[in-house]
Every structure is written in C-alpha cells, then in structure tokens.
Design a protein around this motif. Structure first.
Motif, PDB file in Angstrom:
ATOM      1  N   TYR A 103      35.120  23.627 -78.998  1.00 29.74           N
ATOM      2  CA  TYR A 103      35.844  22.979 -78.127  1.00 29.74           C
ATOM      3  C   TYR A 103      37.056  24.061 -77.731  1.00 29.74           C
ATOM      4  O   TYR A 103      37.343  24.155 -76.632  1.00 29.74           O
ATOM      5  N   MET A 104      37.660  24.408 -78.817  1.00 30.91           N
ATOM      6  CA  MET A 104      38.867  25.221 -78.630  1.00 30.91           C
ATOM      7  C   MET A 104      38.419  26.929 -78.068  1.00 30.91           C
ATOM      8  O   MET A 104      39.001  27.172 -77.310  1.00 30.91           O
ATOM      9  N   ASN A 105      37.100  27.379 -78.360  1.00 31.85           N
ATOM     10  CA  ASN A 105      36.730  28.276 -77.515  1.00 31.85           C
ATOM     11  C   ASN A 105      36.575  28.155 -76.190  1.00 31.85           C
ATOM     12  O   ASN A 105      36.843  28.925 -75.221  1.00 31.85           O
ATOM     13  N   SER A 106      35.669  27.069 -75.898  1.00 32.83           N
ATOM     14  CA  SER A 106      35.583  26.644 -74.637  1.00 32.83           C
ATOM     15  C   SER A 106      36.951  26.551 -73.706  1.00 32.83           C
ATOM     16  O   SER A 106      37.102  26.921 -72.597  1.00 32.83           O
ATOM     17  N   LEU A 107      38.048  25.872 -74.418  1.00 34.71           N
ATOM     18  CA  LEU A 107      39.459  25.763 -73.812  1.00 34.71           C
ATOM     19  C   LEU A 107      39.906  27.031 -73.418  1.00 34.71           C
ATOM     20  O   LEU A 107      40.518  27.501 -72.381  1.00 34.71           O
ATOM     21  N   ARG A 108      39.855  28.103 -74.467  1.00 34.49           N
ATOM     22  CA  ARG A 108      40.438  29.199 -74.254  1.00 34.49           C
ATOM     23  C   ARG A 108      39.590  29.984 -73.135  1.00 34.49           C
ATOM     24  O   ARG A 108      40.278  30.529 -72.225  1.00 34.49           O
ATOM     25  N   MET A 109      38.403  29.927 -72.788  1.00 33.55           N
ATOM     26  CA  MET A 109      37.589  30.418 -71.977  1.00 33.55           C
ATOM     27  C   MET A 109      38.145  29.987 -70.503  1.00 33.55           C
ATOM     28  O   MET A 109      38.411  30.778 -69.608  1.00 33.55           O
ATOM     29  N   VAL A 110      38.287  28.410 -70.422  1.00 34.72           N
ATOM     30  CA  VAL A 110      38.782  27.975 -69.176  1.00 34.72           C
ATOM     31  C   VAL A 110      40.077  28.526 -68.670  1.00 34.72           C
ATOM     32  O   VAL A 110      40.834  29.021 -67.834  1.00 34.72           O
ATOM     33  N   ALA A 111      41.137  28.510 -69.869  1.00 31.28           N
ATOM     34  CA  ALA A 111      42.437  28.942 -69.602  1.00 31.28           C
ATOM     35  C   ALA A 111      42.695  30.369 -69.051  1.00 31.28           C
ATOM     36  O   ALA A 111      43.542  30.591 -68.493  1.00 31.28           O
ATOM     37  N   GLY A 112      41.644  31.056 -69.393  1.00 25.09           N
ATOM     38  CA  GLY A 112      41.384  32.409 -68.737  1.00 25.09           C
ATOM     39  C   GLY A 112      40.875  32.685 -67.754  1.00 25.09           C
ATOM     40  O   GLY A 112      41.029  33.902 -67.023  1.00 25.09           O
ATOM     41  N   ARG A 113      40.592  31.673 -66.980  1.00 27.36           N
ATOM     42  CA  ARG A 113      40.030  31.819 -65.814  1.00 27.36           C
ATOM     43  C   ARG A 113      41.029  31.841 -64.440  1.00 27.36           C
ATOM     44  O   ARG A 113      42.418  31.696 -64.978  1.00 27.36           O
ATOM     45  N   ARG A 114      40.844  32.185 -63.427  1.00 26.17           N
ATOM     46  CA  ARG A 114      41.739  32.021 -62.148  1.00 26.17           C
ATOM     47  C   ARG A 114      41.380  31.052 -61.421  1.00 26.17           C
ATOM     48  O   ARG A 114      41.365  31.407 -59.990  1.00 26.17           O
ATOM     49  N   ASP A 115      41.384  29.973 -61.772  1.00 26.55           N
ATOM     50  CA  ASP A 115      41.137  28.662 -60.728  1.00 26.55           C
ATOM     51  C   ASP A 115      42.192  28.225 -60.220  1.00 26.55           C
ATOM     52  O   ASP A 115      43.283  28.348 -60.948  1.00 26.55           O
ATOM     53  N   ASP A 116      42.245  27.740 -58.764  1.00 27.21           N
ATOM     54  CA  ASP A 116      43.539  27.386 -58.245  1.00 27.21           C
ATOM     55  C   ASP A 116      43.644  25.736 -58.871  1.00 27.21           C
ATOM     56  O   ASP A 116      44.923  25.454 -58.629  1.00 27.21           O
ATOM     57  N   VAL A 117      42.844  24.997 -58.889  1.00 31.09           N
ATOM     58  CA  VAL A 117      42.938  23.678 -59.281  1.00 31.09           C
ATOM     59  C   VAL A 117      41.950  23.233 -60.166  1.00 31.09           C
ATOM     60  O   VAL A 117      40.739  23.627 -60.095  1.00 31.09           O
ATOM     61  N   ALA A 118      42.264  22.395 -61.229  1.00 30.00           N
ATOM     62  CA  ALA A 118      40.911  21.877 -62.001  1.00 30.00           C
ATOM     63  C   ALA A 118      41.053  20.415 -61.617  1.00 30.00           C
ATOM     64  O   ALA A 118      41.868  19.517 -61.400  1.00 30.00           O
ATOM     65  N   VAL A 119      39.497  19.870 -61.575  1.00 35.12           N
ATOM     66  CA  VAL A 119      39.445  18.427 -61.083  1.00 35.12           C
ATOM     67  C   VAL A 119      38.885  17.682 -62.204  1.00 35.12           C
ATOM     68  O   VAL A 119      37.509  17.904 -62.405  1.00 35.12           O
ATOM     69  N   PRO A 120      39.254  16.749 -62.805  1.00 32.48           N
ATOM     70  CA  PRO A 120      38.689  16.299 -64.005  1.00 32.48           C
ATOM     71  C   PRO A 120      38.147  15.016 -63.399  1.00 32.48           C
ATOM     72  O   PRO A 120      38.264  14.499 -62.429  1.00 32.48           O
ATOM     73  N   THR A 121      36.965  14.518 -64.193  1.00 31.13           N
ATOM     74  CA  THR A 121      36.579  13.091 -63.823  1.00 31.13           C
ATOM     75  C   THR A 121      37.313  11.895 -63.641  1.00 31.13           C
ATOM     76  O   THR A 121      36.989  11.098 -62.949  1.00 31.13           O
ATOM     77  N   HIS A 122      38.278  11.990 -64.783  1.00 30.38           N
ATOM     78  CA  HIS A 122      39.154  10.926 -64.860  1.00 30.38           C
ATOM     79  C   HIS A 122      40.585  11.507 -64.675  1.00 30.38           C
ATOM     80  O   HIS A 122      41.142  12.459 -65.311  1.00 30.38           O
ATOM     81  N   GLY A 123      41.266  10.966 -63.732  1.00 29.53           N
ATOM     82  CA  GLY A 123      42.474  11.196 -63.392  1.00 29.53           C
ATOM     83  C   GLY A 123      42.646  12.192 -61.949  1.00 29.53           C
ATOM     84  O   GLY A 123      41.707  12.334 -61.290  1.00 29.53           O
ATOM     85  N   SER A 124      43.863  12.806 -61.976  1.00 29.73           N
ATOM     86  CA  SER A 124      44.256  13.553 -60.723  1.00 29.73           C
ATOM     87  C   SER A 124      43.825  15.230 -60.865  1.00 29.73           C
ATOM     88  O   SER A 124      43.958  15.621 -62.068  1.00 29.73           O
ATOM     89  N   PRO A 125      43.950  15.735 -59.710  1.00 28.85           N
ATOM     90  CA  PRO A 125      43.596  17.238 -59.853  1.00 28.85           C
ATOM     91  C   PRO A 125      44.905  18.050 -60.622  1.00 28.85           C
ATOM     92  O   PRO A 125      45.794  17.338 -60.741  1.00 28.85           O
ATOM     93  N   ILE A 126      44.522  19.054 -60.965  1.00 29.65           N
ATOM     94  CA  ILE A 126      45.823  19.682 -62.068  1.00 29.65           C
ATOM     95  C   ILE A 126      45.945  20.954 -61.425  1.00 29.65           C
ATOM     96  O   ILE A 126      45.069  21.868 -61.356  1.00 29.65           O
ATOM     97  N   GLU A 127      47.084  21.233 -60.898  1.00 34.27           N
ATOM     98  CA  GLU A 127      47.664  22.394 -60.275  1.00 34.27           C
ATOM     99  C   GLU A 127      47.943  23.387 -61.406  1.00 34.27           C
ATOM    100  O   GLU A 127      48.263  22.942 -62.554  1.00 34.27           O
ATOM    101  N   ARG A 128      47.593  24.676 -61.183  1.00 35.05           N
ATOM    102  CA  ARG A 128      47.863  25.804 -62.278  1.00 35.05           C
ATOM    103  C   ARG A 128      46.974  25.446 -63.540  1.00 35.05           C
ATOM    104  O   ARG A 128      47.650  25.545 -64.625  1.00 35.05           O
ATOM    105  N   PRO A 129      46.025  25.442 -63.496  1.00 35.02           N
ATOM    106  CA  PRO A 129      45.229  25.148 -64.574  1.00 35.02           C
ATOM    107  C   PRO A 129      45.029  25.823 -65.664  1.00 35.02           C
ATOM    108  O   PRO A 129      45.039  25.393 -66.960  1.00 35.02           O
ATOM    109  N   GLY A 130      45.375  27.271 -65.572  1.00 37.63           N
ATOM    110  CA  GLY A 130      45.362  28.162 -66.538  1.00 37.63           C
ATOM    111  C   GLY A 130      46.554  27.917 -67.615  1.00 37.63           C
ATOM    112  O   GLY A 130      46.545  27.684 -68.781  1.00 37.63           O
ATOM    113  N   ARG A 131      47.719  27.651 -66.969  1.00 36.51           N
ATOM    114  CA  ARG A 131      48.893  27.321 -67.783  1.00 36.51           C
ATOM    115  C   ARG A 131      48.489  25.855 -68.501  1.00 36.51           C
ATOM    116  O   ARG A 131      48.933  25.790 -69.569  1.00 36.51           O
ATOM    117  N   PHE A 132      48.191  24.873 -67.663  1.00 38.84           N
ATOM    118  CA  PHE A 132      47.994  23.429 -68.419  1.00 38.84           C
ATOM    119  C   PHE A 132      47.042  23.742 -69.583  1.00 38.84           C
ATOM    120  O   PHE A 132      47.438  23.037 -70.528  1.00 38.84           O
TER     121      PHE A 132
END
Length: 343
Positions: free
Chosen positions: A223-252
């Motif tokens: 899980y930690m490795n997968s989080l680091r991989m996602v943090a290093g991407r350049r996505d504009d927004v992350a959209v979870p199945t539960h909750g609201s879109p997340i702006e600036r997902p790399g920082r989050f």
C-alpha cells in the motif's frame, strides 16, 4: 491532513450528476460508517459510448438510478477497482443488461498468513446498542473497513498497469494496479484530448478518511509503495469511489504517505513501551476514536505490525520471523493469537 468532505446538500441520491467534463456520478443510498455518504458509481465518456466504474452494491434503488442515468447511452466497459461488496456486485447485472465486459485486476486474492492468528476478543470494539446507529457516518480520522467481500466476482478481462480499457473520440482510460487495500485493487487513469488527467482511485485514496489495509489480503508495504507511485503522478484530480474529487492529488497523497509513516512510528513506539497486544495498542493510539471502530482500527494496527515484521524492525515471539530480523535487537510482540480479526 486536510480531508475533503462531501456534504449532504451537494448531491441527491439516485440522480446522475455531471461532476467533471465527461464524468457523471450516481451515489448509492448506502451511507454508513464504512461507506461515508454512499458508493459513487461513475459514468465516463463524452458521447453515446461510455464506461462505468464501480457499479456498486446490490441495492434496487441504485440499480434503478443507474439504469436511468444510462438511458440512451451504450455501455462498452465495466471497470471494477476491487471486489468489496459495496463496489462490484452490481457489475453482474450491468453486464447481463448491456453485454459489456467487466475489467479488473482479478478476483479477490487468495491470501495466506505467516502466523497462527485467531480473533479479537468478542467484546473488543463492541459498543453498547444505544451508542451509535449502524448507518451513522464517522469522522475523517476514524478508520473504515468494508463489511464483506464479493468473492463471486471474476472479471471477464484481467488487466495490468497500462492496459487500455476504454476509449472514445475524446478520452482514453488505462488501468493502474495499486495493491495494498486489497491485492487486486486498481485505479483507472483517464486522459482527455483536451489534456486533462483524472485518476479514479476507488478506495486506494479517499478524501474523507484514511483507508484500512487489512491482512491477510491487505498489505501495508504494498500500500505504501502504491501511494508513493500515485503521489508521483501528474493527475489534475483524483476521484474516489466514496466522497468528493480531490484537487492537487499529488500533494494530498504525499500527505497520506506522511500520515501512514507517522502511524507506523506510533505503533512501533507502543510496542517499545511494552504494549504487547493489538487491543492494548488500539486503545492507546485510538483513544479519541469511537469504540465501535476499534475493531477495524485493530486491523490497521495489524497491517502496520506485519510491515514492521517484514522490515525486520519487530519480531513475533515464537515465530521464524525472529530468526530473519535484520536488527540485532528488534522490538518484540507476542504471537498474534487472539489479537487478530478476520476480514
């Protein structure tokens, strides 16, 4: 952590709302301390052809709402992030209705465990019946755990990172394997011709809370490795199945990594202070968390302990793990018998 909330006046159950260009959401009316406001099913595509992400639970009202939202559109792909029972079960109905294939990394993992492990004491984490309603959502710092797994789900098409699962004239969607929450968890990355990048994160990243990583199928190191991989991407927004879109997902997501590392340090410190059962550690670290969430918290603590054992920092008394620990004087906890909960 700056959590991202979804207020009840921001959506209507049973209605397909466009939340981003080419992305509509239908929220199932299954709110609870496990699912927040409910499971968000996403319909993506700029024209008639669409893909559906996480069809959701077997809930007649959600099935009818999804059918209504798809009226006049052609479902070409059904994408499943993982097979917890609030995500994948309605995929079978949608496949039968539309003929579209299901895509996922695979079925739920057949996990194994290193140690003999039993169950938490029956009364641990059991609130008094009048304390809290079962469907009451919890706060952002309280851990969550799915109530059951859809073991019947087997995708028509097994995908790996980079596999393209849907395209139309405006967008392309590819799978991204993100194990940890479950071994078969995948995110789905959407790129539009206009240049936008959206990552649908399932339960891997949730804006309203942290995610439980529950052994034996959950793996904190992965899980930690997968989080680091996602943090290093350049996505504009992350959209979870539960909750609201997340702006600036790399920082989050970077903040999520820091939060997990701090929790790991807390678990290790608790062991070094002589707390040698998971219930004792939970009651120490989660003192401000409601008692009915202490059981899923125990699963998270176990996840951190398994990682600490794998890293050679903690050993389990009486196990072969002690022989392979790289630290000459690692912290120690007893065998996990009677201190683990099945998931």
């Amino acid at each position: 952590m700056d959590y991202v909330t979804l207020e009840t006046d921001e959506f209507v159950y049973g209605v397909g709302d466009e939340i981003l260009p080419g992305v509509s959401r239908v929220i199932a009316e299954n709110p609870s301390k496990f699912t927040y406001r409910g499971t968000g099913t996403y319909i993506i595509g700029g024209g008639q052809d669409v893909a559906v992400i996480d069809p959701g639970p077997i809930l007649p009202s959600h099935r009818e709402a999804l059918a209504g939202a798809l009226t006049g559109r052609t479902v070409r792909a059904i994408l499943v992030t993982h097979c917890h029972a609030d995500h994948s079960p309605l995929a079978a109905w949608l496949r039968d209705e539309t003929g579209a294939p299901t895509y996922a990394y695979g079925p739920h993992g057949a996990a194994t465990v290193e140690w003999d492990i039993g169950a938490l004491p029956d009364d641990f984490g059991r609130p008094e019946p009048t304390d809290v309603a079962d469907d009451e959502p919890t706060g952002p710092d309280e851990p969550k755990l799915e109530e059951s797994t859809d073991t019947a789900f087997v995708p028509d098409v097994e995908v790996r990172s980079g596999d393209v699962v849907f395209t139309d004239t405006a967008i392309s969607v590819a799978a991204l394997h993100t194990p940890g929450h479950t071994s078969n968890h995948s995110c789905f990355a959407m790129t539009s011709s206009a240049g936008g990048r959206i990552l649908f994160t399932g339960d891997h990243v949730m804006g309203w809370s942290t995610t439980v990583v529950a052994p034996p199928d959950g793996d904190m190191g992965a899980y930690m490795n997968s989080l680091r991989m996602v943090a290093g991407r350049r996505d504009d927004v992350a959209v979870p199945t539960h909750g609201s879109p997340i702006e600036r997902p790399g920082r989050f997501v970077g903040d999520l990594v820091d939060h997990r590392l701090e929790r790991e340090r807390q678990v290790l410190d608790a062991v070094r202070r002589g707390l040698d059962t998971i219930p004792d550690i939970v009651e120490d670290l989660y003192v401000d968390v409601r008692v009915e969430l202490h059981r899923p918290a125990g699963s998270s603590v176990l996840g951190h302990l398994v990682k600490l054992v794998s890293d050679g920092i903690v050993v389990v008394d009486g196990s072969s793990a002690a022989d392979s620990a790289s630290d000459a004087s690692p912290a120690s906890v007893p065998r996990l018998d009677s201190n683990y909960l099945p998931v």
